[in-house]
Design an enzyme around this catalytic site. Structure first.
Site, mmCIF file in Angstrom:
data_model
loop_
_atom_site.group_PDB
_atom_site.id
_atom_site.type_symbol
_atom_site.label_atom_id
_atom_site.label_comp_id
_atom_site.label_asym_id
_atom_site.label_seq_id
_atom_site.Cartn_x
_atom_site.Cartn_y
_atom_site.Cartn_z
ATOM 1 N N LYS A 37 0.844 -1.207 0.000
ATOM 2 C CA LYS A 37 0.000 0.000 0.000
ATOM 3 C C LYS A 37 0.874 1.250 0.000
ATOM 4 C CE LYS A 37 -1.929 1.468 4.100
ATOM 5 N NZ LYS A 37 -1.494 2.843 4.337
ATOM 6 N N ASN A 38 1.920 1.211 0.821
ATOM 7 C CA ASN A 38 2.717 2.417 1.022
ATOM 8 C C ASN A 38 3.785 2.632 -0.049
ATOM 9 O OD1 ASN A 38 1.066 2.876 3.150
ATOM 10 N ND2 ASN A 38 2.535 2.281 4.741
ATOM 11 N N ARG A 111 -4.112 9.998 2.917
ATOM 12 C CA ARG A 111 -3.019 10.965 3.083
ATOM 13 C C ARG A 111 -2.222 11.163 1.787
ATOM 14 N NH1 ARG A 111 -2.483 12.853 7.710
ATOM 15 N NH2 ARG A 111 -0.396 13.676 7.464
ATOM 16 N N CYS A 135 -5.505 7.353 8.914
ATOM 17 C CA CYS A 135 -5.868 6.888 10.260
ATOM 18 C C CYS A 135 -5.730 7.993 11.289
ATOM 19 C CB CYS A 135 -4.979 5.714 10.653
ATOM 20 S SG CYS A 135 -5.370 4.228 9.734
ATOM 21 N N ASP A 325 3.827 0.184 12.333
ATOM 22 C CA ASP A 325 2.668 -0.562 11.810
ATOM 23 C C ASP A 325 2.681 -2.038 12.217
ATOM 24 O OD1 ASP A 325 1.651 1.639 9.962
ATOM 25 O OD2 ASP A 325 3.724 1.419 9.348
ATOM 26 N N VAL A 347 6.864 6.652 17.163
ATOM 27 C CA VAL A 347 6.670 7.341 15.883
ATOM 28 C C VAL A 347 5.415 8.212 15.903
ATOM 29 C CG1 VAL A 347 6.370 7.042 13.391
ATOM 30 C CG2 VAL A 347 7.915 5.524 14.659
HETATM 31 N N1 EPU Z 1 5.395 14.319 10.881
HETATM 32 C C1 EPU Z 1 5.405 15.651 11.218
HETATM 33 N N2 EPU Z 1 5.346 16.563 10.209
HETATM 34 C C2 EPU Z 1 5.283 16.203 8.899
HETATM 35 C C3 EPU Z 1 5.287 14.834 8.561
HETATM 36 C C4 EPU Z 1 5.350 13.902 9.592
HETATM 37 O O1 EPU Z 1 5.453 16.010 12.403
HETATM 38 O O2 EPU Z 1 5.220 17.089 8.024
HETATM 39 C C5 EPU Z 1 5.420 13.310 11.970
HETATM 40 C C6 EPU Z 1 4.140 12.448 11.971
HETATM 41 O O3 EPU Z 1 3.097 13.104 12.637
HETATM 42 C C7 EPU Z 1 4.590 11.193 12.654
HETATM 43 C C8 EPU Z 1 6.051 11.077 12.218
HETATM 44 O O4 EPU Z 1 6.443 12.357 11.746
HETATM 45 O O5 EPU Z 1 4.519 11.332 14.043
HETATM 46 C C9 EPU Z 1 6.256 10.064 11.115
HETATM 47 O O6 EPU Z 1 5.387 10.346 10.028
HETATM 48 P P1 EPU Z 1 5.736 9.939 8.530
HETATM 49 O O7 EPU Z 1 5.689 11.177 7.687
HETATM 50 O O8 EPU Z 1 6.967 9.131 8.515
HETATM 51 O O9 EPU Z 1 4.510 9.013 8.181
HETATM 52 P P2 EPU Z 1 3.565 9.077 6.914
HETATM 53 O O10 EPU Z 1 4.331 9.281 5.677
HETATM 54 O O11 EPU Z 1 2.400 9.971 7.184
HETATM 55 C C10 EPU Z 1 3.766 6.535 6.353
HETATM 56 C C11 EPU Z 1 2.781 5.423 6.217
HETATM 57 C C12 EPU Z 1 2.290 5.003 7.592
HETATM 58 C C13 EPU Z 1 3.477 4.571 8.428
HETATM 59 C C14 EPU Z 1 4.504 5.717 8.498
HETATM 60 C C15 EPU Z 1 5.751 5.312 9.245
HETATM 61 C C16 EPU Z 1 1.787 5.895 4.098
HETATM 62 C C17 EPU Z 1 0.587 6.309 3.344
HETATM 63 N N3 EPU Z 1 1.677 5.870 5.416
HETATM 64 O O12 EPU Z 1 3.019 7.601 6.950
HETATM 65 O O13 EPU Z 1 1.440 3.899 7.381
HETATM 66 O O14 EPU Z 1 3.031 4.250 9.715
HETATM 67 O O15 EPU Z 1 4.863 6.122 7.167
HETATM 68 O O16 EPU Z 1 6.394 4.282 8.568
HETATM 69 O O17 EPU Z 1 2.825 5.579 3.523
HETATM 70 C C18 EPU Z 1 -0.378 2.518 7.761
HETATM 71 O O18 EPU Z 1 -0.026 1.929 6.718
HETATM 72 O O19 EPU Z 1 -1.257 2.101 8.538
HETATM 73 C C19 EPU Z 1 0.289 3.771 8.079
HETATM 74 C C20 EPU Z 1 -0.173 4.623 8.995
#
Ligand code: EPU
EC number: 2.5.1.7
Length: 453
Positions: A37-38, A111, A135, A325, A347
């Site tokens: 998915k990611n 997202r 989520c 995850d 995280v």
């Molecule tokens: N964060 C910030 N500011 C930002 C971006 C992120 O403070 O501008 C914080 C987030 O709030 C979080 C941390 O940094 O506390 C990590 O966030 P990250 O940006 O790494 O996560 P993401 O890209 O939003 C993706 C996956 C998530 C997975 C995380 C960590 C996708 C669509 N989502 O999220 O997957 O948990 O990376 O590996 O790729 C899931 O699949 O259930 C899921 C939530």
């Protein structure tokens, strides 16, 4: 196209939102995991950067893919079935601006739309991004994304229903250091820098396997990207990119979920398509808990090595750490370990709330505001619910539970399958956002359940 989903304003709740699960039966059999998915959703966005069509293979049939497909289509990308089952052909030759209402129809759905910024700015000089979904696992800001885009020369304005961006003069390479190795912000920089003028240096980048696979996609398109140790990525912008032909990396989150299902229900599951390398960290923890696995070229078989299971201390982290995850299904298995386990979520700010329902089912989980150590982590040293202390073994019993989010919801289904008695699990539609053919897979593994709503 038809969208199926649950918690956003456009997507009606599909049949299959409530399950009645009769637990106490080990799950046994085979499940196939397809593309992550990611990764798949981001590779679909990358197709906007090409001057020719792209083919993405092993695309999972999940709602996030449908949302991204629909958003690409409203921007004029033609998306059709590819030359083999599970592949998509993405043709950006008719790409164009979309109207506010068409874009807004995707608000709250996922997202991924935030990653359309760079590609749309290169293509059209402007972009409008709807309010994001995903989520609810704590505050999920996008400040790193917006700051990076400003560094590339974009003007970014927050509006009541989304974000408006423009870059009439084009985008230029930038020096960016992320405050935290965010997966999404790293992808934002990659998808923007590949066609910006000049060189971009990104420090403190995320290096998850899905990021490396996205770099592979972009390199196939003609991008020049290199990386150095210590999370530094260099991107030399190029004038033009072409389409790609790529098979998605397998979904290691789904693979880890089924592995934990085997552990929690004392079953045996062959996860076809799972690979060792991307799961090294998970496999180490799985073994320490008392799981065993056989690795072949086709996939990985997971089962218990011995009963009772053993307790562990785990801290979630960015790659190569233990993924955030993975902790939810693991926690269900840990309720069956003899002794005290600690899972420290570092995280996200609020990703342990799902444990409340496990306690209702008989688990003994206390969530503490402090983590394991004082070392800096994004959410360390704040009064947040970070550390789950799980004492086991505790028999689980059936209960009425409501799925809160994707991974927590999957954990509830495993808990219900491991429990004695009948559970009613509602809001299951959320799980199908990220787990392909979820009900079919449960059936193939011998789960005893009915769809009752
Ligand atoms: N964060 C910030 N500011 C930002 C971006 C992120 O403070 O501008 C914080 C987030 O709030 C979080 C941390 O940094 O506390 C990590 O966030 P990250 O940006 O790494 O996560 P993401 O890209 O939003 C993706 C996956 C998530 C997975 C995380 C960590 C996708 C669509 N989502 O999220 O997957 O948990 O990376 O590996 O790729 C899931 O699949 O259930 C899921 C939530």
């Amino acid at each position: 196209m038809t969208l199926v989903g649950t918690n956003d304003k456009t997507l009606a709740s599909p049949l299959g939102d409530v399950l009645e699960i009769r637990g106490g039966r080990p799950l046994r059999g085979q499940v196939d995991v397809k593309g992550a998915k990611n990764l798949a959703t981001k590779a679909m966005v990358a197709s906007l950067l090409g001057s020719t069509p792209s083919t993405l293979r092993d695309v999972p049939e999940i709602r996030d893919v449908e949302v991204v497909r629909s958003l690409l289509e409203v921007h004029g990308v033609t998306v059709s079935e590819g030359d083999e089952a599970g592949s998509l052909l993405l043709d950006p030759s008719g790409a164009e601006s979309a109207g506010f209402e068409e874009i807004d129809a995707h608000a709250g759905s996922s997202r991924i739309p935030i990653l359309f910024c760079g590609p749309l700015l290169h293509l059209l000089g402007q972009a409008f991004i709807p309010d994001l979904g995903g989520c609810r696992i704590g505050d999920r800001p996008i400040d790193f994304h917006l700051e990076a885009l400003r560094n590339f020369g974009a003007t970014v304005d927050k509006e009541p229903n989304g974000i408006r961006l423009s870059a009439p003069e084009g985008l230029h390479g930038a020096n960016i250091e992320l405050p935290y190795p965010s997966v999404g912000a790293t992808e934002q920089v990659l998808l923007t820098a590949v066609r910006a003028k000049g060189v971009t240096e990104l420090r403190n980048a995320a290096i998850e396997p899905e990021i490396m696979d996205l770099i592979g996609v972009l390199q196939k398109m003609g991008a020049i990207i290199s990386y150095e140790p210590n999370r530094v990525i260099f991107i030399e912008g190029v004038d033009q990119l072409h389409g790609y032909d790529h098979r998605s990396l397998f979904d290691r989150n789904e693979a880890a979920s089924w592995a934990c299902a085997a552990l929690a229900t004392d079953g045996e599951i062959f996860v076809k398509g799972a690979r060792q390398y991307e799961m090294l960290t998970f496999l180490n923890v799985f073994r320490k808990v008392g799981g065993s696995f056989d690795i072949t070229d086709e996939g990985i078989t997971f089962r218990r090595a011995a009963t009772p299971l053993k307790p562990v201390m785990v801290e979630t982290d960015v790659h190569p750490g233990f993924m955030t995850d993975w902790q939810q299904p693991l926690i269900v298995a840990l309720t069956q370990s003899t002794g005290t386990s600690i899972v420290h979520e570092t995280v996200y700010e609020n990703r342990l709330g799902f444990t409340e329902a496990l306690n209702k089912m008989g688990a003994d989980i206390v969530v503490h505001a402090q983590g394991l150590d004082g070392e800096y982590r994004r959410v360390a040293r704040r009064e947040l619910e970070q550390a789950a202390v799980i004492t086991g073994p505790t028999p689980l019993r059936g209960a009425d539970i409501v799925v809160p989010d994707l991974r927590g919801g999957y954990a509830y289904v495993i808990a219900a399958l491991a429990a004695e008695g009948t559970s009613r699990v509602s809001n299951v539609g959320i799980i199908r956002r990220g787990y392909e053919k979820f009900f079919d897979k449960l059936t193939a593994l011998g789960a005893d359940f009915d769809i009752v709503g």
